[in-house]
Design an enzyme around this catalytic site. Sequence first.
Site, PDB file in Angstrom:
ATOM      1  N   LYS A   4       0.859  -1.189   0.000  1.00 51.44           N
ATOM      2  CA  LYS A   4       0.000   0.000   0.000  1.00 51.44           C
ATOM      3  C   LYS A   4       0.889   1.231   0.000  1.00 51.44           C
ATOM      4  O   LYS A   4       2.020   1.189   0.483  1.00 51.44           O
ATOM      5  CB  LYS A   4      -0.896   0.007   1.251  1.00 51.44           C
ATOM      6  CG  LYS A   4      -2.140   0.851   1.099  1.00 51.44           C
ATOM      7  CD  LYS A   4      -3.249   0.096   0.371  1.00 51.44           C
ATOM      8  CE  LYS A   4      -4.472   0.963   0.166  1.00 51.44           C
ATOM      9  NZ  LYS A   4      -5.610   0.169  -0.330  1.00 51.44           N
ATOM     10  N   GLY A  60     -20.254   7.011   2.746  1.00 49.84           N
ATOM     11  CA  GLY A  60     -19.208   7.307   1.754  1.00 49.84           C
ATOM     12  C   GLY A  60     -19.811   7.218   0.368  1.00 49.84           C
ATOM     13  O   GLY A  60     -20.598   6.302   0.085  1.00 49.84           O
ATOM     14  N   GLY A  65     -17.814   7.929  -2.681  1.00 45.85           N
ATOM     15  CA  GLY A  65     -16.754   8.111  -3.669  1.00 45.85           C
ATOM     16  C   GLY A  65     -16.830   6.976  -4.680  1.00 45.85           C
ATOM     17  O   GLY A  65     -17.910   6.466  -4.995  1.00 45.85           O
ATOM     18  N   ASN A  66     -15.679   6.572  -5.163  1.00 40.93           N
ATOM     19  CA  ASN A  66     -15.649   5.491  -6.163  1.00 40.93           C
ATOM     20  C   ASN A  66     -16.415   4.274  -5.650  1.00 40.93           C
ATOM     21  O   ASN A  66     -17.278   3.731  -6.338  1.00 40.93           O
ATOM     22  CB  ASN A  66     -14.184   5.134  -6.482  1.00 40.93           C
ATOM     23  CG  ASN A  66     -14.094   3.900  -7.369  1.00 40.93           C
ATOM     24  OD1 ASN A  66     -14.403   2.787  -6.922  1.00 40.93           O
ATOM     25  ND2 ASN A  66     -13.716   4.072  -8.606  1.00 40.93           N
ATOM     26  N   GLY A  96     -18.411   3.735  -2.606  1.00 46.42           N
ATOM     27  CA  GLY A  96     -19.782   3.911  -2.104  1.00 46.42           C
ATOM     28  C   GLY A  96     -20.748   4.354  -3.193  1.00 46.42           C
ATOM     29  O   GLY A  96     -21.879   3.854  -3.272  1.00 46.42           O
TER      30      GLY A  96
END
Length: 405
Positions: free
Chosen positions: A102, A213, A215-216, A218
Amino acid sequence: MNPFENALKQLDRAAAIGKIESNTLSRMCHAEREVSVSIPVTMDDGNVRMFEGYRVQHSSARGPYKGGIRFHPDTNIDEVRALALWMTMKCAVAGIAMGGGKGGITVNPKELSKPELERLSRGWVRGLYPVLGPKVDVPAPDVNTNSEIIGWMADEYAKLTGDTTGAAFTGKPVSKGGSEGRSVATGMGGFYTFDALREHLNISASATIAVQGMGNVGGNAAKIFESSGHRIVAISDSHSGVYQKNGLNVTGVLAYKEKNGSIKGFTGAEEITNEKLLELPVDCLIPAALENQITASNAARLKARIVLELANGPTTTDADDILFSRGIAVVPDILANSGGVIVSTFEWEQNLKSEHWSESDVLGKLKKILETQSQLIATRASELKTDMRRAAFVVALERITSALS
Ligand code: NAD
């Protein structure tokens, strides 16, 4: 809670119920390599500002390190360590030949202009490219990074190394070697996992859903669940949330957010805080934002029947115990949100073979993997008389052990 401590606890709790080799466990408690870089960025006013960037390469036991890059003001090495460890477990649960890694940069990207953001993204690659590569470490998007940013990074990597396969980064725009289906993959994967476990978890085919959320992950999940006959009753972003008992018009809410930058002020639904959203009486709660949202302090108040973790690390181990004792099943992140890394791996494979697969091929393969692994984890949880998180960790650790032996 420190996310890395939470991840280590999850490892210990799984090892306590599975027969996990102590050598594997020792290795999993430490990343193989951690790199921090200082990134100089010339700002639009001509001044140079320094940013902290990271890459944690947790385990290559099963293949090249794989995992996203997060841009966030609270990102630090401990958070990236936890996220890297979860990537190792996730790739093993999915059964894909990848390890875990990560990356991140401590930055609030909303404070930067687009040219500054591009220089920062390219700077991260300049600092780290010697330890990246298609056979070594293959980053992807995460919170506040998207296909455009990954496109800049892939381009910078190609300039620095001459490698033009595109296979050093995944989540690129489709026009630049990205995979069909990658942008929806995490949300779609969450849906396939949910659908594979729905009857086992006694959830109806028209469930009520709350999503934290948008974003991408959610946003796409909300659209996919809605179009599959489920009712999205609430959704939120970092500022605010909206609630409509009879179901929101997801497209309308997402369009409002796109236009105004936030859902604050959306009319036609009740305003709700993120705290209250988590406590709604729904069939399925989907945390799709950040870590540490469901903790010992609110787990007793949750009224959802199941939690489908599309965010990484949204639930602490203390909360896991409270939810388990209350009969609330948690479909763990390392299974539920693995769609992103699975399709990323498909993208990597397509780049290495110079192929381009259709969206239906990509999603068909994704569905098959998630149906198989979801059922396997649920069965294992029943056999071990434990929650699905511990069962998923046990399965992952067994697969890692056989790769190490
Ligand atoms: P994103 O940047 O696209 O969206 C994040 C969303 O979370 C935004 O809507 C933001 O407003 C909201 N948010 C931030 N802080 C919040 C808070 N305190 N309360 C409520 N909402 C908040 O990021 P994303 O890619 O959608 O990632 C979301 C989660 O999913 C992260 O945990 C990430 O690690 C995980 N994940 C992402 C992928 C992927 O493919 N992008 C894959 C697997 C897991």
